[in-house]
Write a protein that holds these residues in place. Sequence first.
Motif, PDB file in Angstrom:
ATOM      1  N   SER A 139       0.829  -1.206   0.000  1.00  0.00           N
ATOM      2  CA  SER A 139       0.000   0.000   0.000  1.00  0.00           C
ATOM      3  C   SER A 139       0.859   1.249   0.000  1.00  0.00           C
ATOM      4  O   SER A 139       0.573   2.223  -0.703  1.00  0.00           O
ATOM      5  N   THR A 140       1.900   1.225   0.802  1.00  0.00           N
ATOM      6  CA  THR A 140       2.804   2.375   0.886  1.00  0.00           C
ATOM      7  C   THR A 140       3.440   2.665  -0.470  1.00  0.00           C
ATOM      8  O   THR A 140       3.508   3.818  -0.909  1.00  0.00           O
ATOM      9  N   ILE A 141       3.894   1.620  -1.133  1.00  0.00           N
ATOM     10  CA  ILE A 141       4.516   1.787  -2.456  1.00  0.00           C
ATOM     11  C   ILE A 141       3.497   2.343  -3.452  1.00  0.00           C
ATOM     12  O   ILE A 141       3.814   3.241  -4.251  1.00  0.00           O
ATOM     13  N   ALA A 142       2.266   1.838  -3.401  1.00  0.00           N
ATOM     14  CA  ALA A 142       1.225   2.303  -4.321  1.00  0.00           C
ATOM     15  C   ALA A 142       0.906   3.777  -4.089  1.00  0.00           C
ATOM     16  O   ALA A 142       0.753   4.551  -5.040  1.00  0.00           O
ATOM     17  N   TRP A 183      -6.290  -6.362   5.909  1.00  0.00           N
ATOM     18  CA  TRP A 183      -6.239  -6.730   4.491  1.00  0.00           C
ATOM     19  C   TRP A 183      -7.131  -5.818   3.650  1.00  0.00           C
ATOM     20  O   TRP A 183      -6.833  -5.533   2.489  1.00  0.00           O
ATOM     21  N   VAL A 184      -8.239  -5.341   4.227  1.00  0.00           N
ATOM     22  CA  VAL A 184      -9.129  -4.411   3.522  1.00  0.00           C
ATOM     23  C   VAL A 184      -8.559  -2.997   3.570  1.00  0.00           C
ATOM     24  O   VAL A 184      -8.582  -2.270   2.580  1.00  0.00           O
ATOM     25  N   TYR A 185      -8.031  -2.623   4.706  1.00  0.00           N
ATOM     26  CA  TYR A 185      -7.459  -1.280   4.867  1.00  0.00           C
ATOM     27  C   TYR A 185      -6.326  -1.044   3.869  1.00  0.00           C
ATOM     28  O   TYR A 185      -6.167   0.070   3.359  1.00  0.00           O
ATOM     29  N   ALA A 186      -5.567  -2.092   3.577  1.00  0.00           N
ATOM     30  CA  ALA A 186      -4.445  -1.966   2.651  1.00  0.00           C
ATOM     31  C   ALA A 186      -4.908  -1.487   1.278  1.00  0.00           C
ATOM     32  O   ALA A 186      -4.236  -0.670   0.632  1.00  0.00           O
ATOM     33  N   GLY A 187      -6.063  -1.967   0.817  1.00  0.00           N
ATOM     34  CA  GLY A 187      -6.589  -1.515  -0.466  1.00  0.00           C
ATOM     35  C   GLY A 187      -7.384  -0.240  -0.345  1.00  0.00           C
ATOM     36  O   GLY A 187      -7.303   0.651  -1.200  1.00  0.00           O
ATOM     37  N   TYR A 188      -8.148  -0.140   0.735  1.00  0.00           N
ATOM     38  CA  TYR A 188      -8.995   1.036   0.972  1.00  0.00           C
ATOM     39  C   TYR A 188      -8.180   2.322   1.020  1.00  0.00           C
ATOM     40  O   TYR A 188      -8.532   3.329   0.389  1.00  0.00           O
ATOM     41  N   ILE A 189      -7.053   2.298   1.736  1.00  0.00           N
ATOM     42  CA  ILE A 189      -6.262   3.516   1.907  1.00  0.00           C
ATOM     43  C   ILE A 189      -5.618   3.947   0.595  1.00  0.00           C
ATOM     44  O   ILE A 189      -5.413   5.140   0.346  1.00  0.00           O
TER      45      ILE A 189
END
Length: 284
Positions: free
Chosen positions: A4-7, A151-157
């Motif tokens: 997520s951070t990289i994205a 696991w959801v927060y990783a995409g949500y953020i």
Amino acid sequence: MPGSTIAIIAIYLGFALAELWRSDLFSKSEQTRDDGIVEAVSMTMLIAVTQPTVLFAAGALANAIAPQYAGALAGLNVFAAIALFLVCEDMMQYWWHRASHSTSWLYNLHRAHHNAKYMSVRLVYRNNIIYYAMMPSLWLAGVLVWLGLGWVYAGYIVVKMLVIIGAHSDVAWDKPLYAIKWLSPVMWVVERTISTPATHHAHHGRHADDPAVNYKGNYGNLLFFWDVLFGTAKITRTYPTSYGVENLAPATLGQQLLWPIFPENKIMPEGGEKVAEQAAPSAA
């Protein structure tokens, strides 16, 4: 959540490069020396210290109070999990943001975000350091992660930051789309669902008499729908002529980063009048 951070970094750099190419990222109109310092310090503190600390502390606190519920929502349906984040994190941030424009002491914590006289991706993380540490939505996100929804927060953020970064950029991605007649119904839905440059720039506009300005509204972060739902939306498909705060004494560097440790400057420039329009406690 290294992925997520990289994205998010890639999204930020993409918009930053667009600004560098289209509108000069590092030399904005009316910017001051303090602007760069505030943005660099607040961004570094949030990403490196405040956000990870709050997320960890929220989980640790929840674990101390009710350890039996750790990971209890790990098997939750993905759509239900996203709904939880939208309500507990994004809607909560809407109300925190709205309160920050209705209560003088909270506005002092938030003012740094509006002090810049320009729009840019540089503003995304620009805020008083204490403001982020107190943000209820960040603490609730930490609890939801502790409950097993990391696991959801990783995409949500990632999705949320894509919208927020795009909404702050002075490269208005929505402007050419408004000009395409057959897209008008689609854009009608889009601008009432997520924050766009037009709707969010309105919130940063400097002068209340500018028809494109709505600094007592348009508080949404990911979802502009909260503004529509709670009556604070203004949609014009136009952009303010200038940005910043109106009728307030200039904020010092210390005030922007660490009020109330550094006091509020109340000395208006010669000929000015302190009306405190943006900070005045009132229903927005």
